[in-house]
Design a protein around this motif. Structure first.
Motif, mmCIF file in Angstrom:
data_model
loop_
_atom_site.group_PDB
_atom_site.id
_atom_site.type_symbol
_atom_site.label_atom_id
_atom_site.label_comp_id
_atom_site.label_asym_id
_atom_site.label_seq_id
_atom_site.Cartn_x
_atom_site.Cartn_y
_atom_site.Cartn_z
ATOM 1 N N PRO A 15 0.848 -1.045 0.287
ATOM 2 C CA PRO A 15 -0.039 -0.085 0.488
ATOM 3 C C PRO A 15 1.122 1.736 -0.418
ATOM 4 O O PRO A 15 2.458 0.907 0.696
ATOM 5 C CB PRO A 15 -0.830 -0.070 1.093
ATOM 6 C CG PRO A 15 -0.846 -1.736 2.497
ATOM 7 C CD PRO A 15 1.047 -1.995 1.346
ATOM 8 N N ASP A 16 0.476 2.355 -0.875
ATOM 9 C CA ASP A 16 1.021 3.330 -0.203
ATOM 10 C C ASP A 16 1.894 4.320 1.180
ATOM 11 O O ASP A 16 2.970 4.798 1.042
ATOM 12 C CB ASP A 16 0.204 5.052 -1.458
ATOM 13 C CG ASP A 16 -0.466 4.718 -2.859
ATOM 14 O OD1 ASP A 16 0.531 4.065 -3.973
ATOM 15 O OD2 ASP A 16 -1.202 5.026 -2.791
ATOM 16 N N ASP A 17 0.432 4.233 1.734
ATOM 17 C CA ASP A 17 0.869 4.406 3.282
ATOM 18 C C ASP A 17 2.214 3.757 3.642
ATOM 19 O O ASP A 17 2.514 4.348 4.853
ATOM 20 C CB ASP A 17 -0.345 4.602 4.016
ATOM 21 C CG ASP A 17 -0.717 3.236 4.447
ATOM 22 O OD1 ASP A 17 -0.956 2.459 3.731
ATOM 23 O OD2 ASP A 17 -1.360 3.224 5.505
ATOM 24 N N LEU A 18 2.342 2.499 3.519
ATOM 25 C CA LEU A 18 3.770 1.750 3.465
ATOM 26 C C LEU A 18 5.205 2.206 2.782
ATOM 27 O O LEU A 18 6.412 1.331 3.243
ATOM 28 C CB LEU A 18 3.563 0.117 3.849
ATOM 29 C CG LEU A 18 2.378 -0.102 4.813
ATOM 30 C CD1 LEU A 18 1.959 -1.876 4.844
ATOM 31 C CD2 LEU A 18 3.069 0.524 5.832
ATOM 32 N N ALA A 21 8.843 8.050 1.559
ATOM 33 C CA ALA A 21 8.311 9.463 0.758
ATOM 34 C C ALA A 21 9.137 8.969 -0.516
ATOM 35 O O ALA A 21 10.617 8.800 -0.819
ATOM 36 C CB ALA A 21 8.575 10.541 0.605
ATOM 37 N N HIS A 42 6.521 13.218 -2.566
ATOM 38 C CA HIS A 42 6.287 12.640 -4.331
ATOM 39 C C HIS A 42 6.008 13.992 -5.459
ATOM 40 O O HIS A 42 5.313 15.011 -5.124
ATOM 41 C CB HIS A 42 4.795 12.194 -4.265
ATOM 42 C CG HIS A 42 4.508 11.164 -3.307
ATOM 43 N ND1 HIS A 42 5.132 9.688 -3.386
ATOM 44 C CD2 HIS A 42 4.694 10.843 -1.307
ATOM 45 C CE1 HIS A 42 5.056 9.119 -2.707
ATOM 46 N NE2 HIS A 42 4.784 9.094 -1.590
#
Length: 60
Positions: A15-18, A21, A42
């Protein structure tokens, strides 16, 4: 000054949150994250067609 990006490779389902940056390139079997020295976060996403028209006409 070193301007080489740092590259990390993560499983495709991460997932993006893991992810750290950086700029994410999604591939079939992995997600590549590029981090450039001196730049945090990003890149902004591409502008939608309607956003470009609104900006050009002053209706934003």
């Amino acid at each position: 000054m070193n301007a080489d990006p740092i590259l990390t490779v993560h499983p495709a389902g991460t997932p993006d949150d893991l992810l750290p940056a950086g700029d994410v390139l999604g591939k079939e079997h992995c997600r590549l994250v590029f981090r450039w020295p001196g730049r945090n976060g990003h890149l902004p996403g591409p502008a939608r067609h309607t956003d470009a028209i609104a900006a050009a006409t002053g209706e934003a």
